[in-house]
Design a protein around this motif. Structure first.
Motif, PDB file in Angstrom:
ATOM      1  N   LYS A 179      -9.770  11.102  36.130  1.00  0.00           N
ATOM      2  CA  LYS A 179      -9.306   9.948  35.354  1.00  0.00           C
ATOM      3  C   LYS A 179      -7.885  10.125  34.834  1.00  0.00           C
ATOM      4  O   LYS A 179      -7.237   9.150  34.467  1.00  0.00           O
ATOM      5  N   ASP A 180      -7.396  11.353  34.823  1.00  0.00           N
ATOM      6  CA  ASP A 180      -6.040  11.588  34.314  1.00  0.00           C
ATOM      7  C   ASP A 180      -4.976  11.586  35.403  1.00  0.00           C
ATOM      8  O   ASP A 180      -3.793  11.761  35.116  1.00  0.00           O
ATOM      9  N   ILE A 181      -5.401  11.422  36.648  1.00  0.00           N
ATOM     10  CA  ILE A 181      -4.418  11.462  37.736  1.00  0.00           C
ATOM     11  C   ILE A 181      -4.109  10.025  38.183  1.00  0.00           C
ATOM     12  O   ILE A 181      -4.990   9.285  38.616  1.00  0.00           O
ATOM     13  N   LYS A 182      -2.835   9.657  38.024  1.00  0.00           N
ATOM     14  CA  LYS A 182      -2.418   8.275  38.219  1.00  0.00           C
ATOM     15  C   LYS A 182      -2.761   7.724  39.606  1.00  0.00           C
ATOM     16  O   LYS A 182      -3.252   6.610  39.734  1.00  0.00           O
ATOM     17  N   GLU A 183      -2.501   8.562  40.621  1.00  0.00           N
ATOM     18  CA  GLU A 183      -2.775   8.106  41.990  1.00  0.00           C
ATOM     19  C   GLU A 183      -4.248   7.785  42.217  1.00  0.00           C
ATOM     20  O   GLU A 183      -4.601   7.107  43.167  1.00  0.00           O
ATOM     21  N   PHE A 184      -5.122   8.339  41.385  1.00  0.00           N
ATOM     22  CA  PHE A 184      -6.559   8.137  41.560  1.00  0.00           C
ATOM     23  C   PHE A 184      -7.091   6.981  40.718  1.00  0.00           C
ATOM     24  O   PHE A 184      -8.293   6.765  40.632  1.00  0.00           O
ATOM     25  N   SER A 185      -6.192   6.254  40.074  1.00  0.00           N
ATOM     26  CA  SER A 185      -6.664   5.152  39.234  1.00  0.00           C
ATOM     27  C   SER A 185      -7.233   4.042  40.110  1.00  0.00           C
ATOM     28  O   SER A 185      -6.842   3.861  41.260  1.00  0.00           O
ATOM     29  N   LYS A 186      -8.155   3.318  39.535  1.00  0.00           N
ATOM     30  CA  LYS A 186      -8.818   2.214  40.240  1.00  0.00           C
ATOM     31  C   LYS A 186      -7.776   1.229  40.796  1.00  0.00           C
ATOM     32  O   LYS A 186      -7.875   0.791  41.941  1.00  0.00           O
ATOM     33  N   GLU A 187      -6.767   0.904  39.983  1.00  0.00           N
ATOM     34  CA  GLU A 187      -5.748  -0.072  40.397  1.00  0.00           C
ATOM     35  C   GLU A 187      -5.026   0.417  41.642  1.00  0.00           C
ATOM     36  O   GLU A 187      -4.818  -0.315  42.604  1.00  0.00           O
ATOM     37  N   ASN A 188      -4.673   1.698  41.598  1.00  0.00           N
ATOM     38  CA  ASN A 188      -3.934   2.248  42.718  1.00  0.00           C
ATOM     39  C   ASN A 188      -4.789   2.293  43.986  1.00  0.00           C
ATOM     40  O   ASN A 188      -4.328   1.973  45.079  1.00  0.00           O
ATOM     41  N   LEU A 189      -6.052   2.681  43.807  1.00  0.00           N
ATOM     42  CA  LEU A 189      -6.945   2.750  44.972  1.00  0.00           C
ATOM     43  C   LEU A 189      -7.188   1.358  45.543  1.00  0.00           C
ATOM     44  O   LEU A 189      -7.197   1.164  46.756  1.00  0.00           O
ATOM     45  N   ASP A 190      -7.362   0.386  44.660  1.00  0.00           N
ATOM     46  CA  ASP A 190      -7.552  -1.003  45.114  1.00  0.00           C
ATOM     47  C   ASP A 190      -6.373  -1.457  45.965  1.00  0.00           C
ATOM     48  O   ASP A 190      -6.544  -2.121  46.986  1.00  0.00           O
ATOM     49  N   LEU A 191      -5.168  -1.095  45.520  1.00  0.00           N
ATOM     50  CA  LEU A 191      -3.959  -1.479  46.248  1.00  0.00           C
ATOM     51  C   LEU A 191      -3.938  -0.886  47.652  1.00  0.00           C
ATOM     52  O   LEU A 191      -3.434  -1.490  48.588  1.00  0.00           O
ATOM     53  N   GLU A 192      -4.495   0.313  47.770  1.00  0.00           N
ATOM     54  CA  GLU A 192      -4.456   1.008  49.063  1.00  0.00           C
ATOM     55  C   GLU A 192      -5.469   0.461  50.054  1.00  0.00           C
ATOM     56  O   GLU A 192      -5.374   0.721  51.246  1.00  0.00           O
TER      57      GLU A 192
END
Ligand code: ADP
Ligand code: ZN
Ligand code: MG
Length: 487
Positions: free
Chosen positions: A291-304
């Motif tokens: 949860k503390d790693i930005k690249e692993f955030s839900k928003e970022n994953l959704d974008l990918e």
């Protein structure tokens, strides 16, 4: 008595990251030369330290997001201890108590968990005629059929996704449907090639049967190397267990292999319990605070996640409204799907984006264009759209369209010029066609007489001859009217 079969799956997929799970070695499933992509880390040399591959973690999280599963806040890697020559450290790094993903759903099947581990080396058991004497000495070969085994460590340490389902499937067909949908999803998410034949995706099925609500004793089936063997293996195992129970026997919990030649499962070994592996958190690896790693955030994953197969089906239904079987065809054929969408866009620009036009476009792509193989991807979407326009306006008959398409794919060019040059524009002009029809009738008196004496289907033959004579360019209904008039 009616036994209810129950099946749960454990599926492994090799992730297509650039490097291995815990070292910088190349992850290359195409490498044919053994023991090329190796280093002290993936060879399990003492004193080496593993480093977590971020891309691999992200791939699993992306899959978890697409499945609607819950991403762990905190995850960790465990050692799964066992001895085998393909596992040089004496343990496999896997995840036990804290998988990256819990829950989720695919094709109506509940997912238990998705976690990350490292693949093992690949061993091959070799028959060597030169060593025949050695193997035939029962004291030295211990009855084994192969003389020696070779181990290739290129695969050791390749990131492996493991997905476990709940025991909620009930037939072999359901199993292969689930497997195919998962393969599709992994490919859409660009995390794995998931080719079963190449071993990039491996499927193990747990099967039990029961007369009650309580599940029966499960048997695990291995070496299911294709979706069809998975289907047949599961069906065989269901029948075997039912026959066993009906004969008064009991199912023993064990691992069985699928024998493709004999089309049956055979006992391999008693199933080990998880406590046999003495799982414990790997002290060489840090805990992962996901949860503390930005690249692993839900928003970022959704974008990918560009589009999942489920989303694509939905979009095609709503936006294009074409036949369900065509949609399914496009789900599996990306290039032709792109050709369809781009051609549809051209048709859209002249405000002819109605459902029937799109279905005509789709019919020609799925049947005609698809039959040309790779060559078809050189055809410009504008040209495809223009063929459909000519069909729609009656300038091209379906026969004429087929001819134009053939030339278009093989030689390129502009559909309208092709039709012009080859004389394929549909001839609606009665005066022109009348000459052809008169000729036709004169040459086919016998058929004409048959028609006159009541064989009505003879007319179709004459229309066919007329189409032939005009290179497929005549309008068949005009042709038919004229023939009737002349005779
Ligand atoms: P184990 O402890 O032997 O690893 P799990 O409960 O972790 O067993 O389940 C492993 C797999 O077996 C899962 O895919 C699960 O759905 C399936 N499974 C568990 N129990 C049964 C059963 N009785 N019949 C069929 N499949 C089962
Ligand atoms: Zn390495
Ligand atoms: Mg388990």
């Amino acid at each position: 008595m009616k036994y209810k079969p129950t099946i749960g799956l454990e599926i492994h997929a090799e992730l297509k990251t650039k490097t291995k799970m815990f070292c910088a070695c190349k992850n290359d499933s195409e490498e044919k030369k053994p023991n090329i992509n190796i280093c002290p880390v993936c060879m399990g040399h003492p004193g080496t330290l593993p480093v977590i591959n971020k891309e691999a973690v992200k791939s699993v999280l992306r899959v978890g997001t697409a499945l609607g599963g819950e991403l762990a806040d905190l995850s960790e890697f465990d050692r799964k201890n066992y001895f085998y020559p393909d596992i040089p450290k004496g343990y496999q790094i896997s995840q036990y108590k804290h998988p990256l993903v819990s829950g989720g759903k695919l094709n109506g099947v509940e997912i238990t968990r998705v976690h990350l581990e490292e693949d093992t080396a690949k061993s091959s058991h070799v028959e060597d005629p030169e060593q025949r004497e050695w193997v035939e000495d029962p004291e030295r070969s211990e009855g084994k059929s192969s003389e020696y085994s070779l181990v290739d460590f290129n695969r050791a340490g390749v990131p492996l996704l493991e997905l476990v389902t709940e025991p909620v499937m009930h037939s072999g067909e359901e199993v292969s449907k689930f497997g195919k949908e998962l393969r599709l999803l992994l490919q859409y998410l660009d995390v794995s090639e998931a080719n079963m034949e190449k071993g990039e995706m491996r499927l193990e099925a747990n099967v039990s049967v029961s007369l009650t609500e309580n599940l029966g004793t499960k048997v695990e089936i291995k070496n299911l190397n294709s979706f069809s063997s998975a289907e047949r293996g599961v069906e065989f195992e269901i029948k075997r267990q039912i026959a066993l129970l009906e004969g008064g026997g009991r199912v023993t919990q064990e691992t069985r292999g699928w024998d493709e030649n004999k089309q049956e499962t055979f006992s391999q070994r008693a199933k080990e319990d998880s406590h046999d592996y003495r799982y414990f958190p790997d002290p060489d690896l840090p805990k992962l605070s996901v949860k503390d790693i930005k690249e692993f955030s839900k928003e970022n994953l959704d974008l990918e996640i560009k589009e999942t197969p489920v989303q694509k089906r939905d979009r095609f239904r709503r936006y294009y409204g074409i036949k369900e079987s065509d949609i399914e065809f496009y789900i599996y054929n990306k290039n032709l799907s792109d050709l369809f969408e781009k051609s549809a866009e051209h048709l859209n620009s002249d405000k002819k984006f109605d459902k029937s036009t799109l279905q005509i476009l789709s019919n020609y792509i799925v049947s005609d264009f698809a039959s040309f193989g790779e060559k078809v991807f050189e055809v410009k979407p504008e040209a495809v759209a223009s063929v459909v326009r000519m069909i729609n306006s009656g300038e091209l008959s379906s026969r004429g369209a087929k001819n134009v398409i053939q030339i278009l794919v093989n030689e390129g060019g502009d559909p309208s010029s092709i039709a012009q040059k080859e004389g394929l524009f549909q001839k609606n002009d009665e005066a022109d066609l009348l000459l052809i029809v008169k000729d036709l009738v004169a040459q086919n008196q016998k058929i004409v007489n048959e028609y006159k004496s009541g064989k009505l289907s003879a007319i179709q033959f004459l229309v066919g001859q007329g189409m032939k004579a005009t290179n497929g360019s005549a309008n068949p209904s005009v042709l038919k009217d004229l023939i009737l008039k002349v005779i």
